[in-house]
Motif scaffolding. Sequence first.
Motif, short mmCIF file in Angstrom:
data_model
loop_
_atom_site.label_atom_id
_atom_site.label_comp_id
_atom_site.label_asym_id
_atom_site.label_seq_id
_atom_site.Cartn_x
_atom_site.Cartn_y
_atom_site.Cartn_z
N LEU A 210 33.39 44.86 40.08
CA LEU A 210 34.45 44.32 39.94
C LEU A 210 35.28 45.16 37.75
O LEU A 210 35.88 45.33 37.60
CB LEU A 210 35.12 42.94 40.19
CG LEU A 210 37.08 42.41 39.33
CD1 LEU A 210 38.18 43.59 40.03
CD2 LEU A 210 37.47 40.89 40.04
N ARG B 167 36.84 47.34 36.32
CA ARG B 167 38.76 47.58 35.11
C ARG B 167 37.88 48.35 33.81
O ARG B 167 39.05 48.79 33.73
CB ARG B 167 38.19 46.29 34.66
CG ARG B 167 38.46 45.09 35.74
CD ARG B 167 39.24 43.71 35.97
NE ARG B 167 39.42 42.92 36.68
CZ ARG B 167 39.67 41.91 37.07
NH1 ARG B 167 39.40 40.84 35.75
NH2 ARG B 167 40.38 41.09 37.08
N GLN C 65 40.42 52.00 34.91
CA GLN C 65 41.45 51.66 34.49
C GLN C 65 43.28 52.16 35.06
O GLN C 65 44.39 51.51 34.65
CB GLN C 65 41.32 51.93 32.78
CG GLN C 65 40.74 51.31 32.10
CD GLN C 65 40.86 51.41 30.69
OE1 GLN C 65 41.63 51.51 30.14
NE2 GLN C 65 39.29 51.52 29.95
N THR D 218 40.84 48.80 47.30
CA THR D 218 41.64 49.55 46.68
C THR D 218 40.65 50.67 45.89
O THR D 218 41.51 51.97 45.78
CB THR D 218 42.20 49.15 46.20
OG1 THR D 218 43.92 47.78 46.36
CG2 THR D 218 43.38 50.09 45.10
N TRP E 91 40.16 54.43 46.35
CA TRP E 91 40.54 55.24 45.90
C TRP E 91 39.56 56.32 45.24
O TRP E 91 39.79 57.37 44.88
CB TRP E 91 41.07 54.37 44.25
CG TRP E 91 41.42 54.42 42.96
CD1 TRP E 91 42.46 55.51 43.29
CD2 TRP E 91 41.14 54.76 41.78
NE1 TRP E 91 43.02 56.34 41.88
CE2 TRP E 91 42.11 55.78 41.11
CE3 TRP E 91 39.93 54.24 40.77
CZ2 TRP E 91 42.23 55.80 39.67
CZ3 TRP E 91 39.68 55.29 39.72
CH2 TRP E 91 41.28 55.91 39.15
N ASN F 13 33.33 40.77 42.45
CA ASN F 13 33.34 39.76 41.43
C ASN F 13 32.78 38.48 41.77
O ASN F 13 32.71 37.50 42.19
CB ASN F 13 35.15 38.80 42.09
CG ASN F 13 36.03 37.87 41.75
OD1 ASN F 13 35.64 37.25 40.33
ND2 ASN F 13 36.31 37.04 42.62
N SER G 116 43.18 53.11 38.19
CA SER G 116 43.02 52.44 39.70
C SER G 116 44.15 51.70 39.42
O SER G 116 44.32 51.00 38.95
CB SER G 116 41.86 51.49 40.05
OG SER G 116 41.99 51.34 41.15
N PRO G 117 45.28 51.03 40.90
CA PRO G 117 45.97 50.53 40.67
C PRO G 117 45.93 49.26 40.97
O PRO G 117 47.02 48.17 40.26
CB PRO G 117 47.12 51.18 42.46
CG PRO G 117 46.28 52.31 42.73
CD PRO G 117 44.92 52.03 41.89
N ASP G 118 44.93 48.87 41.04
CA ASP G 118 44.84 47.07 41.13
C ASP G 118 43.09 47.52 41.30
O ASP G 118 42.35 48.96 41.56
CB ASP G 118 44.97 46.52 42.09
CG ASP G 118 44.41 46.31 43.92
OD1 ASP G 118 43.33 46.35 43.73
OD2 ASP G 118 46.06 46.83 43.84
N HIS G 119 41.50 46.68 41.33
CA HIS G 119 40.46 46.49 41.04
C HIS G 119 40.16 45.60 42.25
O HIS G 119 39.04 44.81 42.46
CB HIS G 119 40.25 45.91 39.50
CG HIS G 119 40.60 47.13 38.39
ND1 HIS G 119 41.78 46.79 38.14
CD2 HIS G 119 39.81 48.35 38.85
CE1 HIS G 119 41.41 48.38 37.04
NE2 HIS G 119 40.65 48.89 37.03
N LYS G 120 40.62 45.91 42.96
CA LYS G 120 40.55 45.05 44.76
C LYS G 120 39.10 45.67 44.97
O LYS G 120 39.21 47.15 45.63
CB LYS G 120 41.29 44.34 45.49
CG LYS G 120 42.16 43.50 44.60
CD LYS G 120 43.59 43.66 46.14
CE LYS G 120 44.97 42.52 45.38
NZ LYS G 120 45.74 42.10 46.37
#
Length: 216
Positions: free
Chosen positions: A133, A137, A141, A150, A154, A106, A143-147
Amino acid sequence: MAGLRLFRQEYAVQSGAESVVVLDFETTGLSPDNGDRAIEIGAVRLQNGIITERFQQLMDPGRRISPFIEDYTGITNAMLADAAPVSTVMADFADFIGDDNLVAHNASFDKRFLDAELARISRSYPGAFACSLLVSRRLYQDSPDHKLGTLVRWKNIAGEGNFHRALYDAEMTAYLWLAMLEDIREQSRLSDVPFDLVTQLSKTAKKSVGSFFSRW
């Protein structure tokens, strides 16, 4: 920490995007435009895919931090009471950056604080910024989210520490960055991944990632 040493060896690559400074800020809030300040900086230098240096400092923002930030980061007002002023720490960090390109998870957040704090002391940096980040993405694509936490789980990246402390977040971002570079190498068939390729990938539409790699 043995798992981290093994991970570095597995994902070590030779040149280009694997020689960067990976950084993370903890702050009093979300925006320097609203008067928020940095309270901790953590960074690692990657050279040819290996962490060669670390930088970590707490810093006194000149006012008390909120109970929410204390709880979120684990950094307390008592810890900051004896810390060096932000200006002193940021001058040292500008020297640490040198001419290297920069990476953050981020990155728009960290870049805003880096730019704001360096502007206060009339310092700058010549390198470009990449956002792990945004790259994640495109690459991950499913992945559950991109924190960051996580993605670390993953990708099965080993680590010992606490998220939301600057040095640990910077280290985990560095290992994630190296994992992404390895995946980019496989998809692009390049032996060395240029930093510019990664920054271009971060701006590519998700549906166009396959054609992006075919062009390389």
